[in-house]
Design a protein around this motif. Structure first.
Motif, PDB file in Angstrom:
ATOM      1  N   ILE A  14       0.828  -1.209   0.000  1.00 39.72           N
ATOM      2  CA  ILE A  14       0.000   0.000   0.000  1.00 39.72           C
ATOM      3  C   ILE A  14       0.860   1.256   0.000  1.00 39.72           C
ATOM      4  O   ILE A  14       0.480   2.272  -0.542  1.00 39.72           O
ATOM      5  CB  ILE A  14      -0.987  -0.011   1.185  1.00 39.72           C
ATOM      6  N   HIS A  15       2.049   1.203   0.612  1.00 38.37           N
ATOM      7  CA  HIS A  15       2.999   2.324   0.606  1.00 38.37           C
ATOM      8  C   HIS A  15       2.371   3.611   1.141  1.00 38.37           C
ATOM      9  O   HIS A  15       2.271   4.616   0.426  1.00 38.37           O
ATOM     10  CB  HIS A  15       3.556   2.541  -0.809  1.00 38.37           C
ATOM     11  N   GLN A  16       1.998   3.577   2.392  1.00 40.08           N
ATOM     12  CA  GLN A  16       1.387   4.736   3.023  1.00 40.08           C
ATOM     13  C   GLN A  16       2.205   6.016   2.842  1.00 40.08           C
ATOM     14  O   GLN A  16       1.634   7.090   2.632  1.00 40.08           O
ATOM     15  CB  GLN A  16       1.191   4.429   4.525  1.00 40.08           C
ATOM     16  N   ALA A  22      -3.525   7.075   0.895  1.00 42.46           N
ATOM     17  CA  ALA A  22      -3.428   5.632   1.147  1.00 42.46           C
ATOM     18  C   ALA A  22      -4.372   5.213   2.277  1.00 42.46           C
ATOM     19  O   ALA A  22      -4.878   4.087   2.268  1.00 42.46           O
ATOM     20  CB  ALA A  22      -1.993   5.255   1.490  1.00 42.46           C
ATOM     21  N   GLU A  23      -4.599   6.084   3.244  1.00 41.95           N
ATOM     22  CA  GLU A  23      -5.494   5.731   4.354  1.00 41.95           C
ATOM     23  C   GLU A  23      -6.891   5.403   3.843  1.00 41.95           C
ATOM     24  O   GLU A  23      -7.563   4.521   4.393  1.00 41.95           O
ATOM     25  CB  GLU A  23      -5.552   6.858   5.387  1.00 41.95           C
ATOM     26  N   LYS A  27      -8.825   1.965   4.619  1.00 40.70           N
ATOM     27  CA  LYS A  27     -10.152   2.044   5.249  1.00 40.70           C
ATOM     28  C   LYS A  27     -11.168   1.192   4.485  1.00 40.70           C
ATOM     29  O   LYS A  27     -11.950   0.441   5.082  1.00 40.70           O
ATOM     30  CB  LYS A  27     -10.614   3.491   5.305  1.00 40.70           C
ATOM     31  N   GLU A  28     -11.143   1.282   3.157  1.00 39.66           N
ATOM     32  CA  GLU A  28     -12.071   0.476   2.358  1.00 39.66           C
ATOM     33  C   GLU A  28     -11.814  -1.014   2.558  1.00 39.66           C
ATOM     34  O   GLU A  28     -12.759  -1.804   2.708  1.00 39.66           O
ATOM     35  CB  GLU A  28     -11.952   0.828   0.878  1.00 39.66           C
ATOM     36  N   PHE A  57      -2.867   5.459  10.787  1.00 41.47           N
ATOM     37  CA  PHE A  57      -2.899   4.449   9.729  1.00 41.47           C
ATOM     38  C   PHE A  57      -2.914   3.050  10.336  1.00 41.47           C
ATOM     39  O   PHE A  57      -3.732   2.194   9.950  1.00 41.47           O
ATOM     40  CB  PHE A  57      -1.679   4.643   8.830  1.00 41.47           C
ATOM     41  N   VAL A  58      -2.034   2.805  11.300  1.00 43.01           N
ATOM     42  CA  VAL A  58      -2.003   1.506  11.973  1.00 43.01           C
ATOM     43  C   VAL A  58      -3.290   1.280  12.759  1.00 43.01           C
ATOM     44  O   VAL A  58      -3.816   0.159  12.809  1.00 43.01           O
ATOM     45  CB  VAL A  58      -0.766   1.403  12.896  1.00 43.01           C
TER      46      VAL A  58
END
Length: 309
Positions: A14-16, A22-23, A27-28, A57-58
Motif C-alpha cells: 500500500i505504501h502509506q 493511502a489511508e 479504510k475500504e 494508519f495503523v
C-alpha cells in the motif's frame, strides 16, 4: 486433505508514505473485510514507516475484528532497523506460522543481505547499496521452515514479500536462494505423501499473475496502490501539488481504486476473488514502458482465479 472452509483477506504494497490518500484505501479494505467476516487478514509488506504520524494508519488496520498478520517488506526498513518496525507493528518474530481451521500458514522474511559470508538484516535502506546481495532467507530460517512443515499435517500456504519462485536477476526481484527454498518445499511434500504446501503468495513486484513450479502455485498479489515505472517515466498524475507532496508518485502508474483480494480455501480448491481498476492518467504502455515485468503484463487488477490442488 483439509475439510473445512475458510476465507481470508490479502493486501500488499500500500505504501502509506509514498501514495496519495493511502489511508482511504486501507479504510475500504478493512470495512470490506469486516463486512464479509473473513477469518483473518494479512498484508504482504511495504506498509508504512514507524512514525508518530502513521499511528492513525495503523489504528485503521487494527479496526479489523479478527486476527491480523504482517509480512515485512523491504521499504518498511527504509528509515529504521528491523526491530523498530516489528515493535511498531506488534510483531514478535519476522518469520512465524499460524493455523486457521484445518489450514496452516507460514510467513517468511527474505529481507536479508548476504555479504562476506554473513547475513545482515535490512535497516535504514542499506539494501539500496548492495543490490547484488539482497533477498535471502537465512539458513536458520530455512531450518525452521523445514521443522515447521514437518510438524503439521495441514494443507499449507506460504506468505512472503519478495517472490520465492525464482532468483533475483535484471527482470525479476526474486529470492537469491530460491533453489534452497524450493528444495525444502519439495522435501516436505514428498515426506507428507500429498501436496502439503499448495501455494506461495507474495507482493513486492506489484504484479498480478500466477506461475506453477513443482506443482506449486506462486501467486503475485498486486499492489494496493500502483506500479513503479521509474524516474524516466515521470508524469503528473493527480496534480502538481500532490506530486510535490509525494515525490515518488509521478514515477508510478497509480490505480484509481484500491486492489485487494479475498481468498476462499476449501478441500481441493483455492478461489481468489480480486478487484479490477484503471490507471490514473496514462497507462504504462502509453508512457512508453515495455508494459511487462517478471513474465507478467502490467495491469490495474488482481484477477479472479480458481486454483485446484
Amino acid at each position: 486433505m483439509s475439510g473445512s472452509i475458510i476465507k481470508f483477506g490479502v493486501m500488499a504494497d500500500i505504501h502509506q508514505d509514498f501514495m496519495y490518500r493511502a489511508e482511504d484505501r486501507l479504510k475500504e479494505f478493512i470495512e470490506q473485510m469486516n463486512r464479509q467476516r473473513v477469518d483473518f487478514i494479512i498484508q504482504l509488506g511495504d506498509f508504512c514507516f514507524p512514525t508518530e504520524e502513521n499511528r492513525s494508519f495503523v489504528n485503521l488496520w487494527e479496526k479489523f475484528e479478527g486476527p491480523r498478520y504482517h509480512v515485512l517488506g523491504n521499504h518498511d526498513m527504509d528509515r529504521c532497523d528491523k526491530k523498530t518496525i516489528m515493535d511498531y507493528l506488534g510483531m514478535e518474530n519476522s518469520y512465524y506460522s499460524f493455523d486457521c481451521g484445518d489450514y496452516h500458514f507460514v510467513v517468511l522474511d527474505a529481507s536479508h543481505l548476504f555479504i562476506d559470508g554473513k547475513y545482515i538484516d535490512y535497516e535504514h535502506g542499506n539494501y539500496h547499496r548492495y543490490p547484488q546481495a539482497i533477498n535471502h532467507l537465512t539458513p536458520e530460517q530455512l531450518d525452521w521452515l523445514r521443522e515447521d512443515l514437518a510438524e503439521t499435517n495441514k494443507t499449507t500456504i506460504v506468505f512472503s514479500h519478495q517472490n520465492l519462485e525464482s532468483p533475483y536477476n535484471d527482470f525479476n526481484y526474486g529470492l537469491r536462494n530460491s533453489s534452497e527454498f524450493r528444495e525444502v518445499i519439495r522435501e516436505a511434500n514428498r515426506k507428507a505423501g500429498f501436496r502439503k504446501v499448495i501455494a506461495c503468495m507474495n507482493g513486492h513486484n506489484h504484479l498480478d499473475g500466477v506461475k506453477v513450479i513443482d506443482d506449486l502455485y506462486y501467486v503475485h498479489i498486486n499492489s494496493m496502490s500502483y506500479f513503479y515505472m521509474g524516474k524516466e517515466y515521470e508524469t503528473v498524475r493527480y496534480s502538481q501539488e500532490v506530486s510535490d507532496a509525494y515525490p515518488l508518485l509521478p514515477r508510478t502508474a497509480p490505480y484509481r481504486d484500491p486492489l485487494y483480494a479475498v481468498m476462499t480455501l476449501e478441500p481441493g480448491r483455492l478461489t481468489i476473488q480480486g478487484r479490477e481498476s484503471k490507471f490514473v492518467g496514462p497507462t504504462p504502455a502509453e508512457c512508453g514502458h515495455r508494459n511487462h515485468y517478471g513474465g507478467h503484463e502490467l495491469t490495474a487488477k488482481i484477477s479472479d482465479r480458481i486454483l485446484k490442488y
